[in-house]
Design a protein around this motif. Sequence first.
Motif, short mmCIF file in Angstrom:
data_model
loop_
_atom_site.label_atom_id
_atom_site.label_comp_id
_atom_site.label_asym_id
_atom_site.label_seq_id
_atom_site.Cartn_x
_atom_site.Cartn_y
_atom_site.Cartn_z
N LYS A 46 27.85 32.21 -64.56
CA LYS A 46 28.00 31.31 -65.79
C LYS A 46 26.89 31.49 -66.78
CE LYS A 46 26.43 27.05 -64.59
NZ LYS A 46 25.81 26.79 -65.64
N ASP A 47 25.99 31.80 -66.46
CA ASP A 47 24.49 31.86 -67.51
C ASP A 47 24.27 33.26 -67.85
OD1 ASP A 47 24.48 29.13 -67.02
OD2 ASP A 47 22.98 29.27 -65.49
N GLY A 48 25.22 34.11 -68.29
CA GLY A 48 24.93 35.27 -68.89
C GLY A 48 24.46 36.47 -67.98
N GLY A 49 24.98 36.56 -66.86
CA GLY A 49 24.78 37.64 -66.06
C GLY A 49 23.37 37.96 -66.10
N GLY A 50 23.18 39.27 -66.42
CA GLY A 50 21.86 39.85 -66.56
C GLY A 50 20.66 39.06 -67.21
N LEU A 51 21.01 38.13 -68.26
CA LEU A 51 20.00 37.16 -68.70
C LEU A 51 19.53 36.25 -67.81
CD1 LEU A 51 18.73 36.02 -71.32
CD2 LEU A 51 20.86 34.69 -71.58
N PHE A 52 20.31 35.70 -66.78
CA PHE A 52 20.11 34.67 -65.82
C PHE A 52 19.35 35.47 -64.93
CE2 PHE A 52 20.64 33.11 -61.50
CZ PHE A 52 20.22 31.60 -61.78
N LEU A 53 19.49 36.82 -64.38
CA LEU A 53 18.63 37.56 -63.78
C LEU A 53 17.18 37.71 -64.00
CD1 LEU A 53 21.14 40.40 -62.49
CD2 LEU A 53 20.59 38.08 -61.28
N ILE A 54 17.13 37.92 -65.41
CA ILE A 54 15.91 38.06 -65.87
C ILE A 54 14.90 37.06 -65.93
CG2 ILE A 54 14.65 38.80 -68.06
CD1 ILE A 54 16.80 40.59 -68.87
N VAL A 55 15.77 35.91 -66.41
CA VAL A 55 15.02 34.42 -66.31
C VAL A 55 14.34 34.12 -64.94
CG1 VAL A 55 15.18 32.33 -66.78
CG2 VAL A 55 16.11 33.93 -68.51
N TYR A 56 15.48 34.21 -64.13
CA TYR A 56 15.10 33.98 -62.72
C TYR A 56 14.18 34.90 -62.14
CZ TYR A 56 15.68 32.94 -57.71
OH TYR A 56 15.29 32.55 -56.30
N LEU A 57 13.88 36.21 -62.23
CA LEU A 57 13.07 36.93 -61.71
C LEU A 57 11.66 36.50 -62.22
CD1 LEU A 57 12.46 39.33 -59.93
CD2 LEU A 57 12.82 40.85 -61.99
N ALA A 58 11.74 36.31 -63.72
CA ALA A 58 10.40 35.92 -64.49
C ALA A 58 9.77 34.73 -63.64
CB ALA A 58 10.66 35.67 -65.83
N LEU A 59 10.69 33.81 -63.19
CA LEU A 59 10.19 32.43 -62.63
C LEU A 59 9.86 32.58 -61.36
CD1 LEU A 59 13.09 29.75 -63.96
CD2 LEU A 59 10.60 30.02 -64.66
N THR A 88 6.26 34.17 -61.17
CA THR A 88 5.17 33.42 -61.67
C THR A 88 5.00 31.81 -61.16
OG1 THR A 88 6.58 32.70 -63.57
CG2 THR A 88 5.16 34.56 -63.99
N PHE A 89 5.87 31.20 -61.55
CA PHE A 89 5.99 29.78 -61.28
C PHE A 89 6.30 29.82 -59.66
CE2 PHE A 89 8.01 25.58 -61.15
CZ PHE A 89 6.59 24.62 -61.63
N GLY A 90 7.41 30.57 -59.17
CA GLY A 90 7.74 30.34 -57.87
C GLY A 90 6.44 30.91 -56.97
N PHE A 91 5.84 32.03 -57.09
CA PHE A 91 4.73 32.57 -56.42
C PHE A 91 3.59 31.61 -56.38
CE2 PHE A 91 0.81 34.81 -55.92
CZ PHE A 91 1.03 35.69 -55.00
N LEU A 131 17.53 28.16 -68.43
CA LEU A 131 16.26 28.16 -67.90
C LEU A 131 16.21 26.94 -66.71
CD1 LEU A 131 13.27 28.73 -68.06
CD2 LEU A 131 13.00 27.07 -69.90
N LEU A 132 16.83 25.77 -66.87
CA LEU A 132 17.07 24.71 -65.94
C LEU A 132 17.60 25.13 -64.68
CD1 LEU A 132 17.50 21.66 -68.54
CD2 LEU A 132 15.40 22.17 -67.16
N ASP A 133 18.81 25.87 -64.76
CA ASP A 133 19.60 26.19 -63.83
C ASP A 133 18.75 27.33 -62.89
OD1 ASP A 133 21.74 24.91 -64.48
OD2 ASP A 133 22.91 26.76 -65.53
N ALA A 134 18.10 28.07 -63.60
CA ALA A 134 17.17 29.01 -62.79
C ALA A 134 16.18 28.36 -62.24
CB ALA A 134 16.89 30.01 -63.96
N MET A 135 15.57 27.41 -62.68
CA MET A 135 14.44 26.55 -62.06
C MET A 135 14.97 25.91 -60.79
SD MET A 135 11.29 25.99 -62.27
CE MET A 135 10.60 26.06 -63.96
#
Length: 406
Positions: free
Chosen positions: A37-50, A53-56, A224-228
Amino acid sequence: MEKKASHFSGQLGFVLAAAGSAVGVGNLWRFPYLAAKDGGGLFLIVYLALVLTFGFALLVSDIAIGRRTKQSAVSAYTQMHPKWKFLGILTFLVPVLIMTYYAVIGGWVTKYAIIYLTGASEAAAADNYFTAFITSPVSPVIYALIFMGVTAFIVYNGVQDGIEAVSKWMMPVLLVLVAVIAIYSMTLQHTDGNGQVRTGLQGLQYYLTPHVEGLTVSRFLQILLDAMSQLFFSLSVSMGIMITYGSYMKKNNPLEKSVRQIEIFDTCVAFLAGMMIVPSVFVFSGGNEEALSKGPSLMFITLPKVFDNMTLGGVIGAVFFLLVLFAALTSSISLMETNVSIVRDKFGWDRGKGTVIVGIYVLLMGAVVSLGFGPLSFIKILGFGILDFFDFVSNSVLMPIVAILT
């Protein structure tokens, strides 16, 4: 006290149990549909970045609090500072709410796993089968009871003999199963009525490619909110679970190394789940983006129809729902253990009494949530059905508040 003496046998036991909590139904249906729903690889990049950083940071914080205090969430925050007790109470409310509807979803998964394992897969692919099942006043409650009975039995057996023992064999099996189905999805091929051929590799490309066409600031913020939101749910942070598991962690286990291993395991399963589901649905839906982003119905309505059109679909469906059942069970165990740990700290109960009391609460509230799709469907809270309201409060209100204040 027995609770204070409870601990995982070592780093491997802790990591697999914590990863079992992190890897749940959200990894296997929510992550793939959000990615689609959120742009395929775009969502993957955002999620991995979170995650990195934030998740860790959140995961380290939760586990460190538990390991330092050797207490569950409410008592842990109170011990660190009396004025933080309210934060422990907010954290306590998250698994209390999630457990009520997770039991219901676990019952749905149990039902479908039994259907496929007994060779009745054609029934699951029929129109309105899922709707007829969840709106029944009896059947979904019974399956929730079965699911919670297994969860309670494992929690009753304690940290090493129950939670760790199950996680040590279930998590490696789960990883193998999701990898096998993901690889199989790459081999799929289907020709539609117009003679157009779609392959699993095309679906993989759709999944991995960042889709930035028409991207706006507001759209990116939604991604970003979906990934968070997925991060909170997937890593089990800000809900007291990792504080509880941290309280069972030995002092000599390396904290940051353990957290990295948990994140790697959890993220790999989520990524493989996307490789498993997105290409499969892409091939048999004719690349229909709507079919790829249907949310929960993706698992219980769309995928059974995909399996029905697939060579060896009954076998693949059985493996898939067994995989989902394992994931649901490991997360359910962590949710119940967190609730049991909190009431034991509060009231001084032994493990058996705490498990029984929490189990009764979950079954009663779970029955209400389940009936919210049938006889109690007229109940709306702020426009939400019962399950959706509990999900909204726990995931979109309480967890972000806890994360910010922590």
